[in-house]
Design a protein around this motif. Structure first.
Motif, PDB file in Angstrom:
ATOM      1  N   GLY A  34       0.833  -1.202   0.000  1.00  0.00           N
ATOM      2  CA  GLY A  34       0.000   0.000   0.000  1.00  0.00           C
ATOM      3  C   GLY A  34       0.863   1.246   0.000  1.00  0.00           C
ATOM      4  O   GLY A  34       1.985   1.236   0.530  1.00  0.00           O
ATOM      5  N   ASN A  36       0.551   5.644   0.283  1.00  0.00           N
ATOM      6  CA  ASN A  36      -0.199   6.890   0.464  1.00  0.00           C
ATOM      7  C   ASN A  36       0.659   8.044  -0.029  1.00  0.00           C
ATOM      8  O   ASN A  36       1.494   8.571   0.718  1.00  0.00           O
ATOM      9  CB  ASN A  36      -0.547   7.069   1.946  1.00  0.00           C
ATOM     10  N   SER A  67       0.549   6.248  10.414  1.00  0.00           N
ATOM     11  CA  SER A  67       0.438   5.080   9.528  1.00  0.00           C
ATOM     12  C   SER A  67       1.032   3.841  10.196  1.00  0.00           C
ATOM     13  O   SER A  67       0.497   2.741  10.081  1.00  0.00           O
ATOM     14  CB  SER A  67       1.108   5.346   8.183  1.00  0.00           C
ATOM     15  N   LYS A 126      -5.959   9.378   5.571  1.00  0.00           N
ATOM     16  CA  LYS A 126      -5.351   8.435   4.633  1.00  0.00           C
ATOM     17  C   LYS A 126      -4.168   7.699   5.241  1.00  0.00           C
ATOM     18  O   LYS A 126      -3.878   6.561   4.885  1.00  0.00           O
ATOM     19  CB  LYS A 126      -4.957   9.156   3.349  1.00  0.00           C
ATOM     20  N   CYS A 127      -3.478   8.364   6.154  1.00  0.00           N
ATOM     21  CA  CYS A 127      -2.384   7.704   6.869  1.00  0.00           C
ATOM     22  C   CYS A 127      -2.940   6.560   7.718  1.00  0.00           C
ATOM     23  O   CYS A 127      -2.380   5.472   7.759  1.00  0.00           O
ATOM     24  CB  CYS A 127      -1.659   8.695   7.776  1.00  0.00           C
ATOM     25  N   LEU A 130      -4.558   3.576   5.470  1.00  0.00           N
ATOM     26  CA  LEU A 130      -3.707   2.894   4.485  1.00  0.00           C
ATOM     27  C   LEU A 130      -3.567   1.399   4.769  1.00  0.00           C
ATOM     28  O   LEU A 130      -3.767   0.565   3.883  1.00  0.00           O
ATOM     29  CB  LEU A 130      -2.314   3.548   4.443  1.00  0.00           C
ATOM     30  N   THR A 147      -3.306   2.268  -3.549  1.00  0.00           N
ATOM     31  CA  THR A 147      -2.933   3.625  -3.207  1.00  0.00           C
ATOM     32  C   THR A 147      -4.161   4.323  -2.648  1.00  0.00           C
ATOM     33  O   THR A 147      -5.293   3.978  -2.997  1.00  0.00           O
ATOM     34  CB  THR A 147      -2.355   4.390  -4.414  1.00  0.00           C
ATOM     35  N   THR A 148      -3.916   5.257  -1.744  1.00  0.00           N
ATOM     36  CA  THR A 148      -5.040   5.969  -1.134  1.00  0.00           C
ATOM     37  C   THR A 148      -5.578   7.043  -2.067  1.00  0.00           C
ATOM     38  O   THR A 148      -6.575   7.669  -1.774  1.00  0.00           O
ATOM     39  CB  THR A 148      -4.628   6.606   0.198  1.00  0.00           C
TER      40      THR A 148
END
Ligand code: ZN
Length: 149
Positions: A34, A36, A67, A126-127, A130, A147-148
């Motif tokens: 993943g 971000n 994250s 988003k962190c 993820l 991906t975010t």
């Protein structure tokens, strides 16, 4: 960031400094990457799924404290869970940080509740999410990196 730091500094730093299950899982049978791009967080999530139970889970990667802490907590919360239960936890966590007004079953989330303050900081959501999107991809058997964005 100051409020977030004050509220969650302790738990975030603890998980960031000593992330749980931070290693490569040699006998993983599911895996996903993943990314971000907003923050530069990268994660590789390893899962061992037997029958429909997540019997082991680990992660590696580089990223911000949120994250890493979120990924660390994820490994703790889904290890030993059925796939259905892991999905429930994902849904609850997603609702908690993206819909602050919604009702959430905090009992089911356990320590993850400590990340609820992230909902007040849209750029950090988003962190926090993820690792969870990466979990989804790994369970779905998707080969491509998520991906975010
Ligand atoms: Zn980040």
């Amino acid at each position: 960031m100051s409020n977030l730091n004050e509220l969650y500094q302790e738990i975030l730093l603890e998980h960031n400094n000593k992330p749980r299950n931070f290693r490569k899982l040699e006998d993983a049978n599911r895996q996903a990457d993943g990314y971000n791009p907003l923050c530069g967080d990268r994660i590789t999530l390893y899962l061992k799924v037997e029958e429909d139970v997540i019997t082991d889970v680990a992660f590696q990667g580089v990223g911000c404290a949120i994250s890493r802490a979120s990924a660390s907590m994820l490994t703790q919360s889904v290890k030993g869970q059925t796939l259905d239960k892991a999905e429930e936890i994902f849904d609850g966590f997603h609702t908690m940080i993206t819909e602050p007004e919604a009702e959430v079953d905090y009992d089911a989330l356990g320590d993850l509740e400590m990340l609820s303050g992230v909902s007040a900081f849209p750029t950090r959501i988003k962190c926090a999410i993820l690792a969870w999107h990466t979990l989804h991809a790994a369970l779905a058997g998707q080969g491509d990196a998520v991906t975010t964005e």
